[in-house]
Design a protein around this motif. Sequence first.
Motif, PDB file in Angstrom:
ATOM      1  N   ALA A  71       0.847  -1.194   0.000  1.00 19.79           N
ATOM      2  CA  ALA A  71       0.000   0.000   0.000  1.00 19.79           C
ATOM      3  C   ALA A  71       0.883   1.244   0.000  1.00 19.79           C
ATOM      4  O   ALA A  71       2.101   1.158   0.209  1.00 19.79           O
ATOM      5  N   TRP A  72       0.264   2.402  -0.213  1.00 20.57           N
ATOM      6  CA  TRP A  72       1.034   3.643  -0.354  1.00 20.57           C
ATOM      7  C   TRP A  72       0.896   4.543   0.873  1.00 20.57           C
ATOM      8  O   TRP A  72       0.836   5.760   0.762  1.00 20.57           O
ATOM      9  N   GLY A  73       0.869   3.948   2.053  1.00 19.31           N
ATOM     10  CA  GLY A  73       0.615   4.723   3.254  1.00 19.31           C
ATOM     11  C   GLY A  73       1.826   5.173   4.040  1.00 19.31           C
ATOM     12  O   GLY A  73       1.695   6.014   4.934  1.00 19.31           O
ATOM     13  N   ASN A  74       3.018   4.638   3.735  1.00 16.85           N
ATOM     14  CA  ASN A  74       4.151   4.878   4.639  1.00 16.85           C
ATOM     15  C   ASN A  74       5.212   5.811   4.091  1.00 16.85           C
ATOM     16  O   ASN A  74       6.159   6.162   4.805  1.00 16.85           O
ATOM     17  N   GLY A  75       5.082   6.191   2.842  1.00 16.67           N
ATOM     18  CA  GLY A  75       5.907   7.272   2.316  1.00 16.67           C
ATOM     19  C   GLY A  75       7.397   7.134   2.546  1.00 16.67           C
ATOM     20  O   GLY A  75       7.950   6.049   2.523  1.00 16.67           O
ATOM     21  N   VAL A  76       8.023   8.237   2.840  1.00 19.65           N
ATOM     22  CA  VAL A  76       9.480   8.275   2.939  1.00 19.65           C
ATOM     23  C   VAL A  76       9.908   8.516   4.385  1.00 19.65           C
ATOM     24  O   VAL A  76       9.105   8.873   5.238  1.00 19.65           O
ATOM     25  N   ILE A  77      11.181   8.326   4.639  1.00 17.52           N
ATOM     26  CA  ILE A  77      11.767   8.639   5.940  1.00 17.52           C
ATOM     27  C   ILE A  77      12.114  10.123   5.970  1.00 17.52           C
ATOM     28  O   ILE A  77      12.751  10.635   5.051  1.00 17.52           O
ATOM     29  N   THR A  78      11.686  10.835   7.011  1.00 20.93           N
ATOM     30  CA  THR A  78      11.968  12.272   7.104  1.00 20.93           C
ATOM     31  C   THR A  78      12.680  12.583   8.412  1.00 20.93           C
ATOM     32  O   THR A  78      12.676  11.800   9.354  1.00 20.93           O
ATOM     33  N   GLY A  79      13.282  13.765   8.458  1.00 21.10           N
ATOM     34  CA  GLY A  79      13.930  14.237   9.675  1.00 21.10           C
ATOM     35  C   GLY A  79      15.263  13.546   9.922  1.00 21.10           C
ATOM     36  O   GLY A  79      15.579  12.517   9.324  1.00 21.10           O
ATOM     37  N   PRO A  80      16.065  14.083  10.826  1.00 26.20           N
ATOM     38  CA  PRO A  80      17.337  13.460  11.181  1.00 26.20           C
ATOM     39  C   PRO A  80      17.112  12.229  12.044  1.00 26.20           C
ATOM     40  O   PRO A  80      16.065  12.059  12.669  1.00 26.20           O
ATOM     41  N   ALA A  81      18.114  11.362  12.077  1.00 27.87           N
ATOM     42  CA  ALA A  81      18.033  10.147  12.886  1.00 27.87           C
ATOM     43  C   ALA A  81      18.117  10.487  14.366  1.00 27.87           C
ATOM     44  O   ALA A  81      18.753  11.450  14.769  1.00 27.87           O
ATOM     45  N   ALA A  92      16.384   5.966  14.600  1.00 28.92           N
ATOM     46  CA  ALA A  92      17.667   5.828  13.903  1.00 28.92           C
ATOM     47  C   ALA A  92      17.813   4.484  13.212  1.00 28.92           C
ATOM     48  O   ALA A  92      18.507   4.389  12.191  1.00 28.92           O
ATOM     49  N   TRP A  93      17.167   3.452  13.742  1.00 27.75           N
ATOM     50  CA  TRP A  93      17.350   2.131  13.136  1.00 27.75           C
ATOM     51  C   TRP A  93      16.780   2.031  11.716  1.00 27.75           C
ATOM     52  O   TRP A  93      17.139   1.120  10.978  1.00 27.75           O
ATOM     53  N   TRP A  94      15.891   2.979  11.326  1.00 28.96           N
ATOM     54  CA  TRP A  94      15.427   2.952   9.930  1.00 28.96           C
ATOM     55  C   TRP A  94      16.579   3.174   8.950  1.00 28.96           C
ATOM     56  O   TRP A  94      16.484   2.798   7.780  1.00 28.96           O
ATOM     57  N   ASP A  95      17.669   3.792   9.399  1.00 28.32           N
ATOM     58  CA  ASP A  95      18.805   4.054   8.507  1.00 28.32           C
ATOM     59  C   ASP A  95      19.670   2.820   8.288  1.00 28.32           C
ATOM     60  O   ASP A  95      20.574   2.838   7.455  1.00 28.32           O
ATOM     61  N   ASP A  96      19.416   1.761   9.049  1.00 26.27           N
ATOM     62  CA  ASP A  96      20.277   0.577   8.970  1.00 26.27           C
ATOM     63  C   ASP A  96      19.431  -0.677   9.038  1.00 26.27           C
ATOM     64  O   ASP A  96      19.581  -1.493   9.936  1.00 26.27           O
ATOM     65  N   CYS A  97      18.494  -0.794   8.110  1.00 24.34           N
ATOM     66  CA  CYS A  97      17.601  -1.949   8.097  1.00 24.34           C
ATOM     67  C   CYS A  97      18.004  -2.894   6.973  1.00 24.34           C
ATOM     68  O   CYS A  97      17.844  -2.567   5.800  1.00 24.34           O
ATOM     69  N   PRO A  98      18.527  -4.079   7.303  1.00 18.97           N
ATOM     70  CA  PRO A  98      18.965  -5.001   6.246  1.00 18.97           C
ATOM     71  C   PRO A  98      17.836  -5.429   5.320  1.00 18.97           C
ATOM     72  O   PRO A  98      18.041  -5.620   4.132  1.00 18.97           O
ATOM     73  N   ILE A 147       5.846 -11.538  11.620  1.00 17.27           N
ATOM     74  CA  ILE A 147       6.344 -10.243  12.079  1.00 17.27           C
ATOM     75  C   ILE A 147       6.550 -10.317  13.590  1.00 17.27           C
ATOM     76  O   ILE A 147       5.654 -10.789  14.306  1.00 17.27           O
ATOM     77  N   PRO A 148       7.689  -9.907  14.107  1.00 16.40           N
ATOM     78  CA  PRO A 148       7.908  -9.967  15.558  1.00 16.40           C
ATOM     79  C   PRO A 148       6.820  -9.216  16.322  1.00 16.40           C
ATOM     80  O   PRO A 148       6.489  -8.074  15.992  1.00 16.40           O
ATOM     81  N   MET A 149       6.249  -9.849  17.345  1.00 17.19           N
ATOM     82  CA  MET A 149       5.165  -9.239  18.116  1.00 17.19           C
ATOM     83  C   MET A 149       5.734  -8.405  19.251  1.00 17.19           C
ATOM     84  O   MET A 149       5.591  -8.732  20.424  1.00 17.19           O
ATOM     85  N   ARG A 150       6.374  -7.303  18.881  1.00 18.50           N
ATOM     86  CA  ARG A 150       7.016  -6.425  19.854  1.00 18.50           C
ATOM     87  C   ARG A 150       7.216  -5.060  19.217  1.00 18.50           C
ATOM     88  O   ARG A 150       6.970  -4.864  18.020  1.00 18.50           O
ATOM     89  N   GLN A 151       7.704  -4.116  20.050  1.00 23.37           N
ATOM     90  CA  GLN A 151       8.022  -2.790  19.532  1.00 23.37           C
ATOM     91  C   GLN A 151       9.097  -2.907  18.462  1.00 23.37           C
ATOM     92  O   GLN A 151      10.055  -3.676  18.595  1.00 23.37           O
ATOM     93  N   ALA A 152       8.950  -2.149  17.399  1.00 25.43           N
ATOM     94  CA  ALA A 152       9.817  -2.293  16.234  1.00 25.43           C
ATOM     95  C   ALA A 152      11.260  -1.902  16.516  1.00 25.43           C
ATOM     96  O   ALA A 152      11.543  -1.001  17.316  1.00 25.43           O
ATOM     97  N   ASN A 153      12.158  -2.593  15.832  1.00 26.50           N
ATOM     98  CA  ASN A 153      13.553  -2.186  15.737  1.00 26.50           C
ATOM     99  C   ASN A 153      14.019  -2.510  14.327  1.00 26.50           C
ATOM    100  O   ASN A 153      13.194  -2.764  13.448  1.00 26.50           O
ATOM    101  N   SER A 154      15.322  -2.537  14.093  1.00 24.76           N
ATOM    102  CA  SER A 154      15.825  -2.732  12.733  1.00 24.76           C
ATOM    103  C   SER A 154      15.517  -4.116  12.173  1.00 24.76           C
ATOM    104  O   SER A 154      15.655  -4.341  10.969  1.00 24.76           O
TER     105      SER A 154
END
Length: 284
Positions: A71-81, A92-98, A147-154
């Motif tokens: 879907a087209w709901g999540n767009g781009v990453i904005t702002g500094p890490a 910040a982990w969005w910048d280093d997601c394998p 999908i891991p059933m927890r708060q998101a990380n990388s």
Amino acid sequence: MSLNIIDMASPNYSSRDGALVRWLILHGTAGFETAQQVGTYFGERTSQVSANYCVGTDGVIVRSVPERFAAWGNGVITGPAGIGGDGVHHDAWWDDCPQWGGLPNPNPVTISIEHVKPSTDNSDTLTAAQKNASFALIKDICVRQRIPMRQANSQGGITGHFSMDPVNRSRCPGPYPWDELWAFLKGASTVTPNKWQIADAQKEWQSAASLFGGTAPSYTTGIAQAWAQRVYAGQRLGPPLTAEYDSTDWGGNAIRVQQFANARCEWRTDGSSCRFFDARGEIL
């Protein structure tokens, strides 16, 4: 809880191009009164926006984009890490997601869930029916998509739109009962077996002992526990045919592998995922 899902197709979606879904992103609509109204809006090609699901205040769920599509709901990453949620920094982990792999935006690796909030600042709290439907939908998606059933990380998990787009979506999804969600998912992530299921699983595991000189592989490892949970839930994976051994997946990540009569298990050594496969692909 059974899910009350209405399909209202949207033309606004893209192929995932083989990307693995690892995150659930929660949103608030900042307007609209019903999930059906949101579904109608997503159904307009000129809106150029969509989410996979929208949960109404009455608990009705509208599906606009099937999970196999982005879907087209999540767009781009904005702002500094930094640490997301302050209205300035994205996590910040969005910048280093394998699993993200440098894609232009996270849509191919995410599933999006909108929640109807009539207030334009997303200040509404969820109704009881909406909360129950949201929790049940999240659990259902996480189980099927691994999908891991927890708060998101990388490595994956669940978070809000603010996590990636603090510049434009710092109030998305707005108030959400996160602590209640984590408690719900913690209880939902395992099956509580009865004594007969426990005994049957142990018997099946030990049935292959002759392959290993009379002693079956350890029944206390992470893979063994994951195997037992699936057996309790009714999946017939068969007894172990090998002990665990070290390997790497296609992404170069270190994994522990164990072969079973009807499946192969791949356990990420960082604990972020445990996946089972048969001849047809991943067993969800």
